[in-house]
Write a protein that holds these residues in place. Structure first.
Motif, PDB file in Angstrom:
ATOM      1  N   ASP A 188       0.813  -1.013   0.024  1.00 15.63           N
ATOM      2  CA  ASP A 188       0.102   0.065   0.020  1.00 15.63           C
ATOM      3  C   ASP A 188       0.762   1.270   0.083  1.00 15.63           C
ATOM      4  OD1 ASP A 188      -2.136  -1.681  -0.053  1.00 15.63           O
ATOM      5  OD2 ASP A 188      -2.718  -1.400   2.119  1.00 15.63           O
ATOM      6  N   ARG A 189       1.893   1.433   0.627  1.00 15.71           N
ATOM      7  CA  ARG A 189       2.716   2.341   1.101  1.00 15.71           C
ATOM      8  C   ARG A 189       3.528   2.721  -0.441  1.00 15.71           C
ATOM      9  NH1 ARG A 189       5.645   1.383   6.797  1.00 15.71           N
ATOM     10  NH2 ARG A 189       3.808   2.120   8.078  1.00 15.71           N
ATOM     11  N   LYS A 190       3.813   1.532  -1.248  1.00 10.41           N
ATOM     12  CA  LYS A 190       4.433   1.684  -2.434  1.00 10.41           C
ATOM     13  C   LYS A 190       3.609   2.165  -3.479  1.00 10.41           C
ATOM     14  CE  LYS A 190       6.679  -1.330  -5.983  1.00 10.41           C
ATOM     15  NZ  LYS A 190       7.219  -2.746  -6.411  1.00 10.41           N
ATOM     16  N   GLU A 191       2.396   1.644  -3.425  1.00  5.31           N
ATOM     17  CA  GLU A 191       1.514   2.237  -4.547  1.00  5.31           C
ATOM     18  C   GLU A 191       0.803   3.276  -4.220  1.00  5.31           C
ATOM     19  OE1 GLU A 191       0.976   0.703  -7.497  1.00  5.31           O
ATOM     20  OE2 GLU A 191       2.730  -0.712  -7.070  1.00  5.31           O
ATOM     21  N   GLY A 192       1.071   4.104  -3.063  1.00  5.64           N
ATOM     22  CA  GLY A 192       0.309   5.341  -2.762  1.00  5.64           C
ATOM     23  C   GLY A 192      -1.092   5.029  -2.299  1.00  5.64           C
ATOM     24  N   LEU A 193      -1.553   3.633  -1.825  1.00  2.00           N
ATOM     25  CA  LEU A 193      -3.027   3.579  -1.270  1.00  2.00           C
ATOM     26  C   LEU A 193      -2.777   3.910   0.233  1.00  2.00           C
ATOM     27  CD1 LEU A 193      -3.338  -0.046  -3.187  1.00  2.00           C
ATOM     28  CD2 LEU A 193      -4.089   2.391  -3.893  1.00  2.00           C
ATOM     29  N   HIS A 194      -4.221   4.320   0.662  1.00  2.00           N
ATOM     30  CA  HIS A 194      -4.417   4.725   1.896  1.00  2.00           C
ATOM     31  C   HIS A 194      -4.839   3.524   2.687  1.00  2.00           C
ATOM     32  CE1 HIS A 194      -3.126   8.745   0.977  1.00  2.00           C
ATOM     33  NE2 HIS A 194      -3.818   8.391  -0.106  1.00  2.00           N
ATOM     34  N   SER A 195      -4.624   3.126   4.162  1.00  2.00           N
ATOM     35  CA  SER A 195      -4.972   2.272   4.805  1.00  2.00           C
ATOM     36  C   SER A 195      -4.392   2.451   6.277  1.00  2.00           C
ATOM     37  CB  SER A 195      -4.710   0.751   4.544  1.00  2.00           C
ATOM     38  OG  SER A 195      -3.277   0.613   4.598  1.00  2.00           O
ATOM     39  N   VAL A 196      -5.243   2.189   7.385  1.00  2.00           N
ATOM     40  CA  VAL A 196      -4.571   2.220   8.423  1.00  2.00           C
ATOM     41  C   VAL A 196      -3.510   2.010   9.086  1.00  2.00           C
ATOM     42  CG1 VAL A 196      -5.271   1.725  11.161  1.00  2.00           C
ATOM     43  CG2 VAL A 196      -7.126   2.700   9.725  1.00  2.00           C
ATOM     44  N   PRO A 197      -3.157   0.369   8.476  1.00  2.00           N
ATOM     45  CA  PRO A 197      -1.754   0.058   8.785  1.00  2.00           C
ATOM     46  C   PRO A 197      -0.780   0.769   7.841  1.00  2.00           C
ATOM     47  CG  PRO A 197      -3.417  -1.879   8.170  1.00  2.00           C
ATOM     48  CD  PRO A 197      -4.123  -0.617   7.904  1.00  2.00           C
ATOM     49  N   ALA A 198      -0.879   1.019   6.818  1.00  2.00           N
ATOM     50  CA  ALA A 198       0.088   1.830   5.842  1.00  2.00           C
ATOM     51  C   ALA A 198       0.250   3.350   6.643  1.00  2.00           C
ATOM     52  CB  ALA A 198      -0.527   2.150   4.642  1.00  2.00           C
ATOM     53  N   ARG A 199      -0.538   3.816   7.203  1.00  2.00           N
ATOM     54  CA  ARG A 199      -0.491   5.212   7.903  1.00  2.00           C
ATOM     55  C   ARG A 199       0.242   5.076   9.460  1.00  2.00           C
ATOM     56  NH1 ARG A 199       0.170   8.869  10.313  1.00  2.00           N
ATOM     57  NH2 ARG A 199      -0.815  10.941  10.401  1.00  2.00           N
ATOM     58  N   PHE A 200      -0.378   3.896  10.098  1.00  2.00           N
ATOM     59  CA  PHE A 200      -0.003   4.020  11.487  1.00  2.00           C
ATOM     60  C   PHE A 200       1.042   2.778  11.832  1.00  2.00           C
ATOM     61  CE2 PHE A 200      -4.087   6.177  11.343  1.00  2.00           C
ATOM     62  CZ  PHE A 200      -3.607   7.365  11.886  1.00  2.00           C
ATOM     63  N   GLY A 201       1.009   2.032  10.871  1.00  2.00           N
ATOM     64  CA  GLY A 201       2.099   1.009  11.062  1.00  2.00           C
ATOM     65  C   GLY A 201       1.421  -0.292  11.727  1.00  2.00           C
ATOM     66  N   LEU A 202       2.022  -1.125  11.866  1.00  2.00           N
ATOM     67  CA  LEU A 202       1.489  -2.413  12.235  1.00  2.00           C
ATOM     68  C   LEU A 202       0.859  -2.455  13.740  1.00  2.00           C
ATOM     69  CD1 LEU A 202       0.852  -5.633  12.112  1.00  2.00           C
ATOM     70  CD2 LEU A 202       3.129  -6.241  12.719  1.00  2.00           C
ATOM     71  N   LYS A 203       1.845  -1.784  14.656  1.00  2.00           N
ATOM     72  CA  LYS A 203       1.392  -1.624  16.196  1.00  2.00           C
ATOM     73  C   LYS A 203       0.185  -0.971  16.244  1.00  2.00           C
ATOM     74  CE  LYS A 203       5.818  -3.050  18.343  1.00  2.00           C
ATOM     75  NZ  LYS A 203       6.774  -2.825  19.376  1.00  2.00           N
ATOM     76  N   GLY A 204       0.383   0.230  15.732  1.00  2.00           N
ATOM     77  CA  GLY A 204      -0.594   1.382  15.793  1.00  2.00           C
ATOM     78  C   GLY A 204      -2.036   0.842  15.063  1.00  2.00           C
ATOM     79  N   ALA A 205      -1.943   0.062  14.039  1.00  2.00           N
ATOM     80  CA  ALA A 205      -3.036  -0.484  13.374  1.00  2.00           C
ATOM     81  C   ALA A 205      -3.737  -1.567  14.376  1.00  2.00           C
ATOM     82  CB  ALA A 205      -2.713  -0.935  11.963  1.00  2.00           C
ATOM     83  N   LEU A 206      -2.907  -2.427  14.817  1.00  2.00           N
ATOM     84  CA  LEU A 206      -3.878  -3.496  15.671  1.00  2.00           C
ATOM     85  C   LEU A 206      -4.419  -2.703  16.977  1.00  2.00           C
ATOM     86  CD1 LEU A 206      -0.990  -6.183  15.652  1.00  2.00           C
ATOM     87  CD2 LEU A 206      -3.103  -5.890  14.156  1.00  2.00           C
ATOM     88  N   TRP A 207      -3.745  -1.526  17.594  1.00  2.00           N
ATOM     89  CA  TRP A 207      -4.282  -0.894  18.539  1.00  2.00           C
ATOM     90  C   TRP A 207      -5.496  -0.206  18.146  1.00  2.00           C
ATOM     91  CZ3 TRP A 207      -4.001  -1.640  23.588  1.00  2.00           C
ATOM     92  CH2 TRP A 207      -2.848  -2.247  24.078  1.00  2.00           C
ATOM     93  N   ILE A 208      -5.620   0.256  16.919  1.00  2.00           N
ATOM     94  CA  ILE A 208      -6.849   0.800  16.270  1.00  2.00           C
ATOM     95  C   ILE A 208      -7.826  -0.356  16.190  1.00  2.00           C
ATOM     96  CG2 ILE A 208      -7.986   1.992  14.422  1.00  2.00           C
ATOM     97  CD1 ILE A 208      -5.112   3.676  14.231  1.00  2.00           C
ATOM     98  N   ALA A 209      -7.487  -1.400  15.685  1.00  2.00           N
ATOM     99  CA  ALA A 209      -8.451  -2.469  15.496  1.00  2.00           C
ATOM    100  C   ALA A 209      -9.036  -2.968  16.800  1.00  2.00           C
ATOM    101  CB  ALA A 209      -7.830  -3.665  14.642  1.00  2.00           C
ATOM    102  N   ARG A 210      -8.072  -3.061  17.790  1.00  2.00           N
ATOM    103  CA  ARG A 210      -8.695  -3.378  19.029  1.00  2.00           C
ATOM    104  C   ARG A 210      -9.827  -2.296  19.689  1.00  2.00           C
ATOM    105  NH1 ARG A 210      -2.590  -4.218  20.318  1.00  2.00           N
ATOM    106  NH2 ARG A 210      -2.355  -6.334  19.756  1.00  2.00           N
TER     107      ARG A 210
END
Length: 290
Positions: A188-210
């Motif tokens: 997603d980062r390479k292709e310029g796509l947006h997502s919570v994991p691409a924006r906040f990283g793995l740890k940040g994304a998992l906390w947001i998912a929780r």
């Protein structure tokens, strides 16, 4: 040959994943009608839910076909490999949205008025990852429309009950979609796509998912308290919490099988099990009054 083709179409729209929102839509229908509604209303609600869900998924595959070709994880999808032709996917989308439109017409005027907004939301979601990392929540809102739409189909109006149930679905879907998207952080980062994991990283994304899944549970607790509901509904919430804990425990982005188990299979179980407990609670409550 025909059955093989139908199987491919079912795989294209991920028909087996229909169980995500469907139980919540049926639950809203049950509550709104205070029991089983007229057969015609029940039938057209099922048609609307079928058309909406599968039409949205087919369109999403069309919109993402070039992205899917570039992503090693999704490069074997049906449009990318030619197992399903583009015109076939377009035909499926048009047919499903047409079914949704007919169902809305047969139900009531409010459903018909809201139809264009629902279809616009489905289409917007398919392009939202190109615009914002909130795409997971847009998907959640689209899926959360199932119980809200079912309630409107029965009553022609809206109350806080379907809104809380829709919010529960929204946060639940957004949470597990964020988990699933952790597999594609670098792509997603390479292709310029947006997502919570691409924006906040793995740890940040998992906390947001929780956090999303905590909000899901809080919405269900609000329904339990303010409707109010009974002991079986509460048991359904407790079982859901246990399943969500198992889901988060099994998040291993580099393990595709584990991710499918965590993001999809557990949630298929969750929606069905919660619906069963909520339905038992509803009928038990009605029998207790008699």
């Amino acid at each position: 040959m025909v059955f093989d083709k139908l199987k491919k179409y079912g795989e294209l729209v991920m028909f087996s994943h229909t169980v995500f929102s469907l139980p919540f839509g049926l639950l809203a229908m049950l509550w709104a009608a205070n029991g089983i509604p007229e057969l015609s209303i029940f039938f057209w609600i099922l048609v609307a839910l079928f058309g909406a869900r599968n039409g949205a998924n087919a369109f999403n595959r069309i919109a993402d076909r070039y992205i899917d070709q570039k992503n090693e994880r999704t490069s074997n999808r049906h449009l990318s490999t030619g197992q399903v032709k583009l015109y076939e996917a377009i035909a499926i989308t048009v047919l499903c949205f047409a079914l949704m439109a007919v169902a809305a017409f047969m139900l009531n005027l409010t459903c018909l008025i809201l139809l264009p907004f629902a279809i616009a939301l489905f289409i917007f979601y398919s392009y939202s990852k190109r615009l914002t990392w909130l795409c997971h929540f847009i998907l959640g809102v689209a899926c959360g429309g199932a119980p809200v739409g079912a309630w409107i189909a029965v009553t022609g109006g809206i109350t806080l009950v379907p809104l809380f149930l829709g919010a529960a679905v929204c946060f639940w879907v957004a949470g597990f979609d964020i988990i699933y998207a952790t597999q594609d952080i670098e792509f997603d980062r390479k292709e310029g796509l947006h997502s919570v994991p691409a924006r906040f990283g793995l740890k940040g994304a998992l906390w947001i998912a929780r956090g999303c899944h905590v909000m899901h549970v809080l919405c269900l607790i609000a329904l339990y308290i303010f409707m109010p509901r009974g002991i079986f509904f509460l048991i359904g919430i407790i079982v859901s919490v246990i399943l969500l804990c198992v889901e988060h425990y099994n998040v291993i982005p580099e393990n595709k099988n584990k991710m499918l188990f965590a993001a999809y299979h557990i949630n298929q179980i969750l929606s069905i099990v919660f619906f069963i407990f909520a339905m038992i609670d509803f009928w038990y409550g009605k029998l207790s009054i008699l």
